[in-house]
Design a protein around this motif. Structure first.
Motif, PDB file in Angstrom:
ATOM      1  N   ILE A  39       0.833  -1.204   0.000  1.00 38.78           N
ATOM      2  CA  ILE A  39       0.000   0.000   0.000  1.00 38.78           C
ATOM      3  C   ILE A  39       0.867   1.253   0.000  1.00 38.78           C
ATOM      4  N   LEU A  40       1.884   1.285   0.867  1.00 37.86           N
ATOM      5  CA  LEU A  40       2.746   2.460   0.975  1.00 37.86           C
ATOM      6  C   LEU A  40       3.570   2.669  -0.295  1.00 37.86           C
ATOM      7  N   ALA A  41       4.031   1.573  -0.904  1.00 42.52           N
ATOM      8  CA  ALA A  41       4.802   1.695  -2.148  1.00 42.52           C
ATOM      9  C   ALA A  41       3.926   2.206  -3.287  1.00 42.52           C
ATOM     10  N   GLU A  42       2.701   1.704  -3.376  1.00 44.56           N
ATOM     11  CA  GLU A  42       1.781   2.155  -4.430  1.00 44.56           C
ATOM     12  C   GLU A  42       1.490   3.649  -4.278  1.00 44.56           C
ATOM     13  N   GLU A  43       1.139   4.068  -3.056  1.00 35.84           N
ATOM     14  CA  GLU A  43       0.837   5.479  -2.811  1.00 35.84           C
ATOM     15  C   GLU A  43       2.084   6.328  -2.988  1.00 35.84           C
ATOM     16  N   GLY A  44       3.225   5.799  -2.571  1.00 40.07           N
ATOM     17  CA  GLY A  44       4.464   6.537  -2.716  1.00 40.07           C
ATOM     18  C   GLY A  44       4.881   6.714  -4.159  1.00 40.07           C
ATOM     19  N   GLY A  45       4.676   5.683  -4.966  1.00 35.53           N
ATOM     20  CA  GLY A  45       5.000   5.774  -6.387  1.00 35.53           C
ATOM     21  C   GLY A  45       4.148   6.807  -7.101  1.00 35.53           C
ATOM     22  N   LYS A  46       2.850   6.854  -6.739  1.00 40.78           N
ATOM     23  CA  LYS A  46       1.944   7.852  -7.324  1.00 40.78           C
ATOM     24  C   LYS A  46       2.355   9.265  -6.903  1.00 40.78           C
ATOM     25  N   LEU A  47       2.670   9.421  -5.608  1.00 43.35           N
ATOM     26  CA  LEU A  47       3.056  10.732  -5.087  1.00 43.35           C
ATOM     27  C   LEU A  47       4.357  11.215  -5.724  1.00 43.35           C
ATOM     28  N   LEU A  48       5.319  10.312  -5.875  1.00 39.54           N
ATOM     29  CA  LEU A  48       6.593  10.671  -6.496  1.00 39.54           C
ATOM     30  C   LEU A  48       6.396  11.097  -7.948  1.00 39.54           C
ATOM     31  N   SER A  49       5.516  10.405  -8.651  1.00 38.95           N
ATOM     32  CA  SER A  49       5.241  10.723 -10.057  1.00 38.95           C
ATOM     33  C   SER A  49       4.647  12.125 -10.208  1.00 38.95           C
ATOM     34  N   LYS A  50       3.866  12.570  -9.222  1.00 34.73           N
ATOM     35  CA  LYS A  50       3.301  13.928  -9.241  1.00 34.73           C
ATOM     36  C   LYS A  50       4.330  14.963  -8.787  1.00 34.73           C
TER      37      LYS A  50
END
Length: 306
Positions: free
Chosen positions: A161-172
């Protein structure tokens, strides 16, 4: 952009960057490690994904090689996701280094933020995108996102969950930061907390601890290093367990003593309350339910676990 990472957390983050067309020009990972009975050399999760996506990959064996590669590549930015190497100042001076950390900094700095949050019984955690400086998880914050934890969450689920949310946040965050649309926030040192490095010894159960703490460790340390104890049947990992509160007259026996619990469980006396073992694994054996285990080991009940 250079991307540096190792485990599944880094793999998921890299996958989200690729989905958003933020393709690294180079991926750096540790050398392949020997694994399994055949001791075959296998790549880490990040390297495996990078090769599947036909990305350029190089191994980093030490800090000197990292310095040489970054100097030669001269990247605009270096993204780090779960790599486990302290980056020296001479390397940091070569480029902009950004790290994705699975906690809401400055809380849970260090090597085990996910495990520590689960052991603490935290109902929420999060991810933070930060600039890297010469101190551990200390640099200015570029963005962060809170993530709620479901009840009885385990490490594998929390990491995903944290990696998925983190990957999205990093992409933004990356494009906005490069374009100057994000300001840096200095971390409040008064709120900083630190997490320990997890070792195999971390998983050894201390039966004097409350059942609640032991049960959280079972979820936090699965799959590695696992929570384990010695027993009359041999060394044993506990894979899944619950808690049964005791009356004010408890505890009833020496911490570690086993009783026959309800629904085919093994009840173990702890420093406070019973730990109700539901799934276990003896050393060298396959995982099993306590119901199946007790069919051939009923004499196990009454033993005191080490």
């Amino acid at each position: 952009m250079i991307f540096i990472g190792t485990p599944r957390f880094g793999e998921i983050v890299l996958s989200r960057l690729i989905d958003n067309q933020l393709i690294p020009s180079l991926v750096l990972t540790p050398p392949d490690k020997k694994s399994g009975r055949g001791q075959k050399e296998l790549p880490c999760n990040v390297k495996k994904l990078a090769l599947e996506k036909d990305l350029r990959v190089k191994d980093i064996e030490n800090k000197n090689i990292l310095y040489k590669i970054v100097k030669e590549e001269n990247p605009d930015v270096v993204v780090i996701a779960a790599f486990g190497m302290i980056i020296p100042e001479e390397v940091l001076s070569l480029s902009l280094f950004i790290n994705i950390h699975p906690s809401l900094l400055p809380k849970y700095r260090g090597a085990s933020p996910i495990q520590s949050a689960i052991i603490d019984g935290a109902k929420e955690s999060g991810v933070t995108i930060m600039k890297v400086d010469n101190k551990m998880d200390h640099g200015p914050v570029l963005s962060s996102k809170k993530v709620l934890f479901k009840k009885n969450i385990d490490y594998t689920t929390a990491e995903k969950i944290l990696a998925e949310e983190g990957g999205k946040l990093l992409s933004k965050t990356l494009p906005l930061f490069v374009s100057g649309e994000i300001t840096e926030d200095i971390q409040n040192e008064d709120l900083a907390t630190y997490t320990p490095k997890i070792t195999k010894e971390s998983g050894r159960i201390n039966w004097n601890e409350p059942a609640e703490v032991i049960e959280r460790k079972i979820r936090a340390f699965n799959p590695w290093p696992g929570t384990y104890t010695s027993s009359s049947a041999g060394n044993m990992k506990i894979l899944k367990a619950g808690i049964q509160e005791q009356t004010k007259n408890g505890p009833f026996g020496k911490p570690g003593k086993t009783y026959l619990g309800t629904n085919h469980t093994i009840a173990v006396q702890t420093g406070k309350d019973f730990l109700m073992i539901e799934e276990l694994q003896l050393e060298g054996k396959k995982p099993t339910t306590t119901k199946d285990f007790l069919q051939g080991n009923i004499m196990f009940i009454g033993n005191v676990l080490g």
